[in-house]
Design an enzyme around this catalytic site. Structure first.
Site, PDB file in Angstrom:
ATOM      1  N   CYS B  77      -7.497  -4.647  -2.471  1.00 37.16           N
ATOM      2  CA  CYS B  77      -8.666  -3.989  -3.071  1.00 37.16           C
ATOM      3  C   CYS B  77      -9.720  -5.014  -3.483  1.00 37.16           C
ATOM      4  CB  CYS B  77      -8.227  -3.094  -4.225  1.00 37.16           C
ATOM      5  SG  CYS B  77      -9.496  -1.922  -4.748  1.00 37.16           S
ATOM      6  N   HIS B 177      -4.465   0.572  -1.546  1.00 36.33           N
ATOM      7  CA  HIS B 177      -3.428   0.075  -2.449  1.00 36.33           C
ATOM      8  C   HIS B 177      -2.048   0.332  -1.854  1.00 36.33           C
ATOM      9  CE1 HIS B 177      -5.868  -1.046  -5.926  1.00 36.33           C
ATOM     10  NE2 HIS B 177      -6.678  -0.102  -5.506  1.00 36.33           N
ATOM     11  N   GLU B 179       0.695  -0.670  -2.875  1.00 41.37           N
ATOM     12  CA  GLU B 179       1.647  -0.439  -3.976  1.00 41.37           C
ATOM     13  C   GLU B 179       1.616   0.992  -4.479  1.00 41.37           C
ATOM     14  OE1 GLU B 179      -1.268  -1.904  -4.226  1.00 41.37           O
ATOM     15  OE2 GLU B 179      -2.146  -1.686  -6.219  1.00 41.37           O
TER      16      GLU B 179
END
Lengths: 251, 195
Positions: B77, B177, B179
């Site tokens: 990001c 993202h 994650e």
């Protein structure tokens, strides 16, 4: 293309999931982390946790819960409820929350939105609005729907976006808990008036209600609690239904 | 395997740490130069505002440290955006690893800004995407985007087509993202760890 989002909401009290009707009659609905894991598996696009605990221990128990959630789920989540300062937000984001939502505190001090956006970025600042239709207009309510203000919802939404809110979570108190469908008109008005995503909340009862809030209400995301908690609507089935109805959805 | 997450004034480092834990890796969060230099893999995360993040990196000498890293580095990001040439956010020069400019999504009625949610990635290149099909969904949250350029290794469309992933030498970047992108996001992190 960006998809529409399905967002289960978990109301939290003293670390447990609870659910009320029209903001009242609170019932226990299970362990938030277990529910969160289950929703993520079923294909929820995001989760919202609204903490309604009102004790002094609140901040600590909430940040511990946020960390427990962040450890276990691999989709984004927003935390809200009683957040009133830059420090509150800093603690929750550091604990692992992706976004936070502010409501009453932002109405009382609109500059808070600006401070939060400057410090953490608009993308993690969600403005939650509880709204009720009365005397031919939609008004903003505070303190979990207990206190009426003279602020018109559309005006407040516009002002908040100018201050830096990155998303609006709009709950219609007229619709919440009724299972008669989302508030299409105010959702559409706000979605067309501001450029940030709108999460519609309150009133989900059938899969068709979700279709309508996306197609007629121009919502970017739809939030619901009880229909998911009590397994009245299964997320995979809902998403397939929406896809069949030509709504862009992640399957 | 020593995996480090670069510590600086950006949020959401915790989520990356937890995502690594879920695949059995205990990463460290550090801004210590020796720790970073001796790591096998480095993750450069980031949620926040570009100019304040860039100032922090410079004040702490982390800009030069990052530029001189030889092991695989994954910018996420804002981390990826800071690895580009220039950002409109705060009108600042960034690290210049990728020859891309960072621009604000145009404000018009066609799209919402920030882009928040799941979008597809396509035209996938590099072994970061081993095992991936085209048009898989990843989770995005951003108002600024990287233009298409020669380092582009994945594309996404939100009103316009932009770089959702970049790669040059040992430097990798993803706008989304991983994650927070469910099991596929986890697969991408695993691919990076295996590089």
């Amino acid at each position: 293309m960006l998809t529409k989002r399905i967002i289960p909401c978990l109301d939290i009290k003293d670390g447990r999931t609870v659910k009320g009707i029209n903001f009242e009659n609170i019932k226990d609905a299970g362990d938030p982390v277990e529910l969160a894991i289950e929703y993520a598996k079923q294909g929820a696009d995001e989760l919202v946790f609204l903490d309604i605990t009102a004790t002094n221990e609140k901040r600590k128990t909430l940040s511990e819960l946020v960390t427990r959630i962040a450890k276990h789920i691999n989709i984004p989540f927003t935390v809200g409820g009683g957040i009133s300062s830059v420090e509150d937000v800093s603690i929750l984001l550091n604990a692992g929350a992706d976004k936070i939502s502010v409501n009453t505190s932002a109405v009382k001090n609109p500059q808070l939105i600006k401070e939060l956006a400057n410090r953490f970025g608009s993308q993690c600042v969600v403005l939650a609005i509880d709204t009720k239709f009365e005397d031919n207009n939609w008004f903003v309510y505070l303190n979990g729907g207990r206190i009426k203000t003279e602020l018109k919802t559309l005006d407040w939404a516009k002002q908040a976006v100018e201050l830096g809110a990155g998303e609006i979570l709009l709950t219609s108190m007229n619709n919440d808990g009724t299972k008669n469908g989302f508030a299409i008109d105010i959702t559409k008005q706000i979605s067309e008036a501001v450029n940030v995503p709108i999460i519609a909340s309150g009133g989900a009862g059938t899969m068709e209600h979700f279709k309508d809030i996306f197609q007629k209400g121009k919502a970017d995301a739809a939030l619901a609690a009880s229909v998911f908690h009590y397994k009245e609507i299964a997320i995979p089935k809902l998403k397939s239904y929406l896809k069949l109805n030509t709504i862009n959805i992640r399957l | 395997m020593k995996v480090s997450i670069i510590k600086y004034n950006s949020g959401n480092v915790q989520s990356v740490l937890f995502a690594l834990e879920r695949i059995g890796i205990n990463a460290i969060i550090t801004n210590n130069v020796d720790e970073l230099k001796t790591s096998d893999k480095i993750i450069f995360p980031g949620v926040g505002e570009a100019s304040s993040a860039m100032s922090y990196l410079k004040e702490n000498g982390l800009d030069n440290v990052i530029l001189n890293l030889k092991q695989p580095v994954l910018g996420i990001c804002l981390g990826m955006q800071l690895m580009c040439n220039y950002s409109e956010e705060g009108k600042i020069n960034c690290l210049g690893i990728f020859d891309n400019q960072i621009k604000l999504f145009p404000s018009n009625n066609a799209i919402k800004v920030p882009q928040i949610g799941w979008n597809t990635i396509y035209d996938l290149k590099t072994n970061l995407y081993t095992g991936f099909k085209e048009d898989e969904y990843m989770y995005f949250v951003h108002s600024y985007y990287a233009e298409i350029g020669k380092s582009t290794v994945a594309k996404t469309t939100h009103g316009l087509e932009y770089s959702s992933s970049l790669q040059k030498d040992n430097f990798y970047g993803v706008q989304f993202h991983p994650e927070k992108s469910g099991t596929l996001g986890q697969a991408l992190i695993e691919n990076f760890i295996k590089l």
